[in-house]
Write an enzyme that holds these catalytic residues in place. Structure first.
Site, PDB file in Angstrom:
ATOM      1  N   GLU A  81       4.406  -1.488  -9.116  1.00  0.00           N
ATOM      2  CA  GLU A  81       4.953  -0.652  -8.041  1.00  0.00           C
ATOM      3  C   GLU A  81       4.469  -1.266  -6.738  1.00  0.00           C
ATOM      4  O   GLU A  81       3.297  -1.128  -6.371  1.00  0.00           O
ATOM      5  CB  GLU A  81       4.439   0.782  -8.194  1.00  0.00           C
ATOM      6  CG  GLU A  81       4.918   1.483  -9.447  1.00  0.00           C
ATOM      7  CD  GLU A  81       6.431   1.559  -9.518  1.00  0.00           C
ATOM      8  OE1 GLU A  81       7.079   1.713  -8.468  1.00  0.00           O
ATOM      9  OE2 GLU A  81       6.970   1.421 -10.624  1.00  0.00           O
ATOM     10  N   LEU A  82       5.366  -1.948  -6.028  1.00  0.00           N
ATOM     11  CA  LEU A  82       4.922  -2.799  -4.919  1.00  0.00           C
ATOM     12  C   LEU A  82       5.423  -2.292  -3.563  1.00  0.00           C
ATOM     13  O   LEU A  82       5.903  -1.178  -3.455  1.00  0.00           O
ATOM     14  CB  LEU A  82       5.379  -4.233  -5.197  1.00  0.00           C
ATOM     15  CG  LEU A  82       5.012  -4.752  -6.605  1.00  0.00           C
ATOM     16  CD1 LEU A  82       5.510  -6.165  -6.800  1.00  0.00           C
ATOM     17  CD2 LEU A  82       3.515  -4.673  -6.857  1.00  0.00           C
ATOM     18  N   SER A 118       0.284  -4.348  -3.357  1.00  0.00           N
ATOM     19  CA  SER A 118       1.125  -5.239  -2.555  1.00  0.00           C
ATOM     20  C   SER A 118       1.910  -6.218  -3.430  1.00  0.00           C
ATOM     21  O   SER A 118       1.560  -6.445  -4.603  1.00  0.00           O
ATOM     22  CB  SER A 118       0.247  -6.020  -1.585  1.00  0.00           C
ATOM     23  OG  SER A 118      -0.601  -6.869  -2.331  1.00  0.00           O
ATOM     24  N   ASN A 151      -3.751   3.693  -0.189  1.00  0.00           N
ATOM     25  CA  ASN A 151      -3.003   4.630   0.668  1.00  0.00           C
ATOM     26  C   ASN A 151      -2.848   6.025   0.059  1.00  0.00           C
ATOM     27  O   ASN A 151      -2.765   7.005   0.784  1.00  0.00           O
ATOM     28  CB  ASN A 151      -1.636   4.035   1.054  1.00  0.00           C
ATOM     29  CG  ASN A 151      -0.729   3.864  -0.135  1.00  0.00           C
ATOM     30  OD1 ASN A 151      -1.180   3.505  -1.217  1.00  0.00           O
ATOM     31  ND2 ASN A 151       0.543   4.117   0.049  1.00  0.00           N
ATOM     32  N   LYS A 178      -9.151   0.937 -11.942  1.00  0.00           N
ATOM     33  CA  LYS A 178      -9.803   0.164 -10.877  1.00  0.00           C
ATOM     34  C   LYS A 178      -9.179   0.619  -9.546  1.00  0.00           C
ATOM     35  O   LYS A 178      -8.070   0.214  -9.200  1.00  0.00           O
ATOM     36  CB  LYS A 178      -9.582  -1.334 -11.125  1.00  0.00           C
ATOM     37  CG  LYS A 178      -9.639  -2.234  -9.915  1.00  0.00           C
ATOM     38  CD  LYS A 178     -10.992  -2.260  -9.240  1.00  0.00           C
ATOM     39  CE  LYS A 178     -10.941  -3.141  -8.002  1.00  0.00           C
ATOM     40  NZ  LYS A 178     -10.219  -2.516  -6.881  1.00  0.00           N
ATOM     41  N   CYS A 233       4.353   3.847   0.817  1.00  0.00           N
ATOM     42  CA  CYS A 233       5.197   2.761   0.273  1.00  0.00           C
ATOM     43  C   CYS A 233       6.667   3.020   0.539  1.00  0.00           C
ATOM     44  O   CYS A 233       7.429   2.099   0.769  1.00  0.00           O
ATOM     45  CB  CYS A 233       4.922   2.581  -1.217  1.00  0.00           C
ATOM     46  SG  CYS A 233       5.114   4.080  -2.186  1.00  0.00           S
TER      47      CYS A 233
HETATM   48  P1  NDP Z   1      -3.367  -4.656  -2.844  1.00  0.00           P
HETATM   49  O1  NDP Z   1      -2.332  -5.363  -3.613  1.00  0.00           O
HETATM   50  O2  NDP Z   1      -4.166  -5.422  -1.867  1.00  0.00           O
HETATM   51  O3  NDP Z   1      -4.402  -3.944  -3.823  1.00  0.00           O
HETATM   52  C1  NDP Z   1      -3.985  -3.073  -4.850  1.00  0.00           C
HETATM   53  C2  NDP Z   1      -5.071  -3.001  -5.900  1.00  0.00           C
HETATM   54  O4  NDP Z   1      -5.164  -4.256  -6.558  1.00  0.00           O
HETATM   55  C3  NDP Z   1      -6.447  -2.728  -5.331  1.00  0.00           C
HETATM   56  O5  NDP Z   1      -7.184  -1.931  -6.218  1.00  0.00           O
HETATM   57  C4  NDP Z   1      -7.022  -4.120  -5.247  1.00  0.00           C
HETATM   58  O6  NDP Z   1      -8.427  -4.143  -5.210  1.00  0.00           O
HETATM   59  C5  NDP Z   1      -6.509  -4.722  -6.534  1.00  0.00           C
HETATM   60  N1  NDP Z   1      -6.519  -6.169  -6.591  1.00  0.00           N
HETATM   61  C6  NDP Z   1      -6.727  -7.076  -5.604  1.00  0.00           C
HETATM   62  N2  NDP Z   1      -6.642  -8.348  -6.085  1.00  0.00           N
HETATM   63  C7  NDP Z   1      -6.366  -8.231  -7.408  1.00  0.00           C
HETATM   64  C8  NDP Z   1      -6.128  -9.177  -8.460  1.00  0.00           C
HETATM   65  N3  NDP Z   1      -6.147 -10.486  -8.257  1.00  0.00           N
HETATM   66  N4  NDP Z   1      -5.850  -8.692  -9.690  1.00  0.00           N
HETATM   67  C9  NDP Z   1      -5.791  -7.375  -9.933  1.00  0.00           C
HETATM   68  N5  NDP Z   1      -6.001  -6.424  -8.976  1.00  0.00           N
HETATM   69  C10 NDP Z   1      -6.284  -6.859  -7.733  1.00  0.00           C
HETATM   70  O7  NDP Z   1      -2.619  -3.427  -2.148  1.00  0.00           O
HETATM   71  P2  NDP Z   1      -3.225  -2.399  -1.121  1.00  0.00           P
HETATM   72  O8  NDP Z   1      -4.419  -1.741  -1.725  1.00  0.00           O
HETATM   73  O9  NDP Z   1      -3.354  -3.095   0.187  1.00  0.00           O
HETATM   74  O10 NDP Z   1      -2.095  -1.288  -1.061  1.00  0.00           O
HETATM   75  C11 NDP Z   1      -1.044  -1.297  -0.169  1.00  0.00           C
HETATM   76  C12 NDP Z   1       0.211  -1.797  -0.826  1.00  0.00           C
HETATM   77  O11 NDP Z   1       0.556  -0.971  -1.931  1.00  0.00           O
HETATM   78  C13 NDP Z   1       1.419  -1.743   0.087  1.00  0.00           C
HETATM   79  O12 NDP Z   1       2.154  -2.923  -0.036  1.00  0.00           O
HETATM   80  C14 NDP Z   1       2.195  -0.565  -0.439  1.00  0.00           C
HETATM   81  O13 NDP Z   1       3.570  -0.617  -0.150  1.00  0.00           O
HETATM   82  C15 NDP Z   1       1.930  -0.665  -1.896  1.00  0.00           C
HETATM   83  N6  NDP Z   1       2.202   0.604  -2.557  1.00  0.00           N
HETATM   84  C16 NDP Z   1       3.261   0.682  -3.416  1.00  0.00           C
HETATM   85  C17 NDP Z   1       3.588   1.898  -3.991  1.00  0.00           C
HETATM   86  C18 NDP Z   1       4.728   2.009  -4.945  1.00  0.00           C
HETATM   87  O14 NDP Z   1       4.749   2.982  -5.692  1.00  0.00           O
HETATM   88  N7  NDP Z   1       5.675   1.095  -4.985  1.00  0.00           N
HETATM   89  C19 NDP Z   1       2.837   3.114  -3.704  1.00  0.00           C
HETATM   90  C20 NDP Z   1       1.743   2.898  -2.797  1.00  0.00           C
HETATM   91  C21 NDP Z   1       1.450   1.687  -2.254  1.00  0.00           C
HETATM   92  P3  NDP Z   1      -9.179  -4.177  -3.786  1.00  0.00           P
HETATM   93  O15 NDP Z   1      -8.478  -3.228  -2.868  1.00  0.00           O
HETATM   94  O16 NDP Z   1     -10.518  -3.718  -4.129  1.00  0.00           O
HETATM   95  O17 NDP Z   1      -9.054  -5.589  -3.297  1.00  0.00           O
END
Ligand code: NDP
Length: 512
Positions: free
Chosen positions: A247-248, A226, A151, A174, A281
């Site tokens: 940071e979720l 997430s 995002n 990554k 987020c």
């Molecule tokens: P994901 O959790 O799906 O992915 C985040 C990252 O983790 C991606 O690079 C993803 O790779 C990678 N990933 C996936 N599986 C694994 C694993 N098993 N081990 C390690 N890394 C892995 O989140 P989104 O990309 O869908 O992002 C949206 C989410 O992020 C929302 O919930 C949002 O609220 C949150 N967010 C939180 C923020 C904060 O500061 N609290 C700020 C911005 C967003 P790939 O995409 O290639 O699968």
């Protein structure tokens, strides 16, 4: 329409993915899915490069960051183009949320790291100060793995990386499979700025590559994404006993008090909810408005939302949904809410006039906490409004959530706003503003409850990329330790007498 599609590859070859622009559905390129071996090799190279980088002065490191800042300013349109191609957000969002915020991060940490991380002399308490001297040295951890979401593909890759690098670490990044090209641009930027070879590496790929990075021998993971993935990362880090920040997701509440300026509050609700197509987020996902003013507030919101322009080219206000998985979540939450009695005040469907992944800016009312739209992260251009009896009821509802990332309160009474903010169970709260704490570099940022572990940014965040090492020096050159043996009853008696004098009298407690 998938935005990320696996490409058929011969057996034994690395997997490949092809990507498309979510706003136009046009192809934008391909990436290789990097493997466990690639992750380990990247960490090894980064570790070698870190040895020298970790010994450089803050001024030397800052020079590289300042060069990166100048290059980013000069080449901002190139960066914006890449972000727009892979996200479909608006140009203004790419400019403000990605470029502006990244410039601010580069400048802030290059200017302030020396001050925040300088060795601190500790003022010891009581008699201890007569016997010992103490200082804290902030030492780099080694190699930090940064895992970022789709995002905010530039800022959420850059900001943790800038901090980790300024603290003297190497970084292996990554980026999300949905937005890998922004991640590659980060590497290009640092390379042009003269960062030493190998110190910053990017791994492209999907979740498998992310998981590989968590187990590739890094010294810390800085994860943004997430809740579900955050839990997996936490497990991987726990098993290796390495630290992580998580940071979720969030489900931010906005409280509109009876005395608030309704025009400002309505504008703030729209900005907080529709910025970045709601893929924010700290986006405003739930609005609790006091009954007396609810109708007027809702009318003002609906009027504004109905005028939002959606598009893929030219000037528009709300962009595409960045990838189809999120569209599925949005549609699921909307149909669940409608089935349970919610009313759509405007929007409420995919935009039939655009080819890409577009969902119309939507306002939904008559919502309850039995609906997913009020309890799970929707992460889309949806604003849900719920009437509440009074501010107390609003606080109760705001806290009735498994999430706790941000939130905001609107009132003409600043002090009352602060008091309400202090009662919201959340990582941060804004008064009379959409939640924008992440943009305040000095403020520690992080979630409570399911929204995360640890904090990033500011003094707390920057120090989190270091080990705070206390160094204690005996003022008497070691005489005290040397006298420890043989143990004797006489010595114990002396110590007990001393303790009674120290903590058993009011003067002793004051000096102790
Ligand atoms: P994901 O959790 O799906 O992915 C985040 C990252 O983790 C991606 O690079 C993803 O790779 C990678 N990933 C996936 N599986 C694994 C694993 N098993 N081990 C390690 N890394 C892995 O989140 P989104 O990309 O869908 O992002 C949206 C989410 O992020 C929302 O919930 C949002 O609220 C949150 N967010 C939180 C923020 C904060 O500061 N609290 C700020 C911005 C967003 P790939 O995409 O290639 O699968």
């Amino acid at each position: 329409m998938a935005i990320v599609t696996p490409i058929e590859t011969p057996p034994g070859a690395r997997r490949r993915l092809s990507l498309a622009n979510p706003a136009t559905l046009e192809p934008i390129g391909e990436i290789e899915v990097q493997t466990e071996d690639d992750a380990k090799a990247a960490v090894e190279v980064a570790r070698k490069a870190q040895r020298e980088w970790g010994t450089l002065s803050f001024a030397d490191r800052a020079r590289v960051m300042q060069r990166a800042l100048r290059i980013l300013l000069d080449r901002q349109d190139d960066f914006i183009d890449v972000v727009l191609r892979e996200t479909g957000k608006t140009r203004s969002e790419a400019l403000m949320m990605e470029i502006f915020a990244t410039c601010d991060s580069l400048n802030f940490y290059s200017k302030n790291a020396a001050k925040i991380l300088k060795t601190q002399k500790l003022k010891l308490h009581g008699l201890m100060r007569l016997m010992k001297q103490a200082r804290i040295t902030y030492r780099p951890l080694g190699v930090v793995g940064v895992i970022s979401p789709w995002n905010g593909p530039l800022i959420l890759s850059m900001n943790p990386s800038v901090q980790a690098l300024m603290a003297g670490n190497a970084v292996v990044l990554k980026p999300s499979e949905v937005t890998p090209f922004s991640g590659k641009m980060v590497a290009e930027l640092f390379e042009q700025a003269g960062l030493p070879d190998g110190l910053f590496r990017v791994l492209t790929g999907d979740g498998e590559t992310g998981a590989a990075l968590t187990r590739a021998g890094v010294d810390k993971i800085s994860f943004t994404g997430s809740v579900a993935t955050g839990r997996k990362v936490a497990v991987a880090c726990a098993e290796q006993l390495i630290p992580c920040t998580l940071e979720l997701g969030g489900k931010d509440a906005m409280i509109v008090c009876a005395d608030s300026d309704l025009d400002n509050a309505a504008g703030g609700a729209v900005a907080g909810s529709f910025m970045n197509t709601g893929h924010y987020c700290c986006g405003t996902e739930r609005v609790y408005v006091v009954d007396d003013i609810a109708s007027e507030f809702t009318d003002k919101v609906v009027e504004r939302v109905s005028k939002l322009r959606q598009g893929a080219e030219g000037e528009f206000d709300v962009g595409a949904i960045f990838w189809p998985n999120q569209l599925d979540v949005i549609e699921d939450h909307m149909s669940d809410a409608i089935a349970k009695g919610a009313k759509v005040a405007c929007g409420g469907r995919r935009n039939p006039d655009l080819v890409g992944l577009f969902y119309e800016p939507t306002v939904i009312t008559d919502v309850t906490h039995d609906m997913k739209i009020m309890t799970e992260e929707t992460f889309g251009p949806i604003l849900a409004i719920m009437r509440v009896r009074d501010e107390e009821h609003a606080i109760e509802m705001a806290n009735d959530s498994p999430y706790g990332l941000g939130g905001n309160v609107w009132t003409r009474d600043k002090q009352r706003g602060i008091e309400i903010a202090e009662r919201i169970e959340s990582g941060s709260v804004c008064v009379n503003d959409m939640t924008m704490t992440y943009g305040i570099q000095e403020a520690p940022f992080g979630g409570r409850k399911n929204s995360g572990v640890g904090q990033v940014n500011g003094e707390t965040g920057l120090r989190g990329y270091c080990h705070a090492e206390p160094i204690i020096v005996d003022r008497m050159g070691g005489k005290q330790a040397a006298k420890m043996y043989p143990a004797s009853r006489k010595q114990d008696d002396g110590m007990q007498k001393f303790m009674r004098m120290l903590w058993g009298t009011s003067l002793g407690r004051r000096l102790g």
